[in-house]
Design an enzyme around this catalytic site. Structure first.
Site, PDB file in Angstrom:
ATOM      1  N   LYS A   3       0.833  -1.221   0.000  1.00  0.00           N
ATOM      2  CA  LYS A   3       0.000   0.000   0.000  1.00  0.00           C
ATOM      3  C   LYS A   3       0.857   1.257   0.000  1.00  0.00           C
ATOM      4  CE  LYS A   3      -2.093  -1.050   3.813  1.00  0.00           C
ATOM      5  NZ  LYS A   3      -1.402  -2.322   4.020  1.00  0.00           N
TER       6      LYS A   3
ATOM      7  N   GLU B 172       2.368   6.991  11.818  1.00  0.00           N
ATOM      8  CA  GLU B 172       3.382   6.592  10.845  1.00  0.00           C
ATOM      9  C   GLU B 172       4.618   6.018  11.540  1.00  0.00           C
ATOM     10  OE1 GLU B 172       4.216   6.793   6.512  1.00  0.00           O
ATOM     11  OE2 GLU B 172       2.563   6.511   7.882  1.00  0.00           O
ATOM     12  N   ARG B 173       5.252   5.056  10.871  1.00  0.00           N
ATOM     13  CA  ARG B 173       6.552   4.568  11.335  1.00  0.00           C
ATOM     14  C   ARG B 173       7.607   5.616  10.988  1.00  0.00           C
ATOM     15  NH1 ARG B 173       4.107   0.446   8.451  1.00  0.00           N
ATOM     16  NH2 ARG B 173       3.424  -1.347   9.687  1.00  0.00           N
TER      17      ARG B 173
END
Length: 466
Positions: free
Chosen positions: A161, A187-188
């Protein structure tokens, strides 16, 4: 904000990130921002979610509450939380409060916009019209994205994705006559850094704004970060009249953060543990994403599918807000076909002959028929072999396999991993190429020859006339 307008009080209870406080006199309205100022440490911001009685209110903290204690002073202007917006954000990476995350100078934040606001009225909206070309073959043919539309990239963990989103940004932002705003919800850190470096290397960061809340942040921050990024995008759309590319990664984390906030507030969960306000929470966010009479907005959103279950309530609610859905398949990814878009499960409201034209529509319908027939006979092939198929079915299967190989595509954002230069293919070329494969003009080429190419011209000849 002036000191005269401030409503003052003190903390009476702290439970996780839920803060209860007593005010002197008037209570701040629900939805107001509140600031806790503990002695000797950084302030903690929150949003008021409820009134317990005539003097006490309850808020969800946006930062960690570690170090807070009963009796610490709090204050509120009675106004909703706001985020800095404006041209000075271009090229920057910011958090929910507009603080710089890129090591650059602090932002002045002269212009500030409310995080939460009503969506544009029907009179302010502008109907979506023509197709927004992405240069990604399988998307442009089977599930084209429209100007003013919302497109979702659905898939489980590890099916690509974020890679599709990043390639979409790469292909569109260079030719975009406007700005790109990226909302990183939960978010990472690694993914945020990679996106930042990619945009800088492509020299398009000066037309982009990245708004991040990392996974380690409290649910209140992760729930509100999408609204903050949207407020930034709305400024460029409505105040400057610019085209805005609004990219979100990941909508499911927004829903998940809302579920955590709901649990902290003690609300009774709904189906599968989701918050009872799931539909309203998602609509509050999605309905603001639209083109208006003042400017254009196109949105692409990654949506994680828990356990690959498309009947999950979060996924069914998300589907209802979208104009295009790109469904990524784990089975297709397992075959090494990337992007792993399932063309038969994906759909778009743009697939109207009045929008895409007669030729595109004819090629699309024939491609679906061929791929659908291939799906029907796959079990027969696996058990009995190709020899048991009729001559017509063998020809159909061969063309379906060539189509599947053709729809793979080398991405620009993966060049450092694959060693192949990325390719962007115009819609017209894609339609002509697919027509050539379906007509049998590529039957002399093996399916491996069509794997990871751009257009059919990469084969060394041009079987795409007509």
């Amino acid at each position: 904000m002036t000191s005269r307008a401030l409503l003052r009080g003190q903390i009476t209870s702290i439970r996780g990130t839920v803060i209860e406080m007593r005010f002197e006199g008037v209570l701040p309205a629900i939805g107001s921002g509140v600031v806790c100022r503990p002695e000797g440490r950084a302030q903690v911001t929150g949003e008021i979610y409820g009134h317990n009685d005539a003097t006490t209110a309850r808020a969800i903290a946006i930062e960690s509450t570690r170090g807070l204690k009963r009796g610490d002073p709090v204050e509120s202007s009675g106004e909703p939380l706001r985020v800095p917006v404006g041209p000075e954000l271009l090229g920057r990476v910011i958090d929910l409060h507009g603080r710089a995350l890129d090591g650059g100078p602090p932002l002045d934040g002269q212009i500030r916009a409310r995080l939460r606001r009503p969506p544009p009225s029907a009179a302010e909206r502008r109907a979506s019209g023509h197709v927004y070309e992405t240069g990604i073959k399988v998307i442009d043919l089977f599930c084209p994205i429209m100007h003013g539309g919302r497109a979702g990239v659905f898939g489980g963990a590890g099916v690509g994705k974020t890679v599709v989103l990043t390639e979409f940004i790469h292909n569109t932002v260079e030719s975009l006559e406007g700005v790109a705003v990226f909302a990183g919800i939960g978010e990472r850190s690694r993914e945020g850094l990679e996106l930042w470096e990619e945009l800088r290397s492509r020299e398009v960061m000066d037309r982009s704004v990245l708004v991040f809340a990392q996974m380690k942040e409290p649910p209140g921050a992760r729930f509100l970060i999408g609204f903050a990024a949207l407020a930034v995008a709305e400024y460029f759309r409505d105040q400057e009249g610019r085209s805005v590319l609004f990219v979100v990664d990941n909508i499911y984390r927004h829903i998940q953060a809302g579920m955590e906030v709901s649990g902290l507030l003690g609300r009774m969960p709904s189906r599968v543990g989701y918050q009872p306000t799931l539909a309203a929470d998602l609509a509050e966010f999605e309905e603001r994403i639209t083109a208006t009479q003042k400017g254009d907005m196109v949105s692409l959103q990654a949506i994680y599918v828990p356990a690959d279950d498309y009947s999950d309530p979060a996924i069914t609610h998300a589907f209802s807000h979208l104009d295009s859905a790109l469904v990524l398949s784990r089975d297709i990814a397992a075959e090494g076909l990337y992007p792993a878009v399932d063309p038969l499960a994906s759909w778009s409201k743009a697939l109207d002959v009045e929008i895409i034209g007669h030729r595109h529509d004819e090629v699309l319908q024939e491609a679906r028929r061929v791929l659908g027939r291939y799906q029907e006979v796959r079990d027969i092939i696996a058990m009995l072999g190709m020899e048991e198929l009729s001559k017509e079915d063998r020809r159909t299967v061969g063309r379906a396999r060539r189509l599947r190989s053709y729809f793979t595509q080398p991405f620009h954002v993966m060049e450092s991993f694959t060693g192949q230069p990325g390719r962007r293919v115009p819609i017209e070329t894609t339609v002509n190429d697919v027509a050539a494969i379906l007509d049998g003009r590529c039957d002399a080429h093996g399916e491996r020859e069509l794997f990871m190419i751009g257009s059919l011209t990469d084969l060394g000849k041009e079987p795409i006339d007509g």
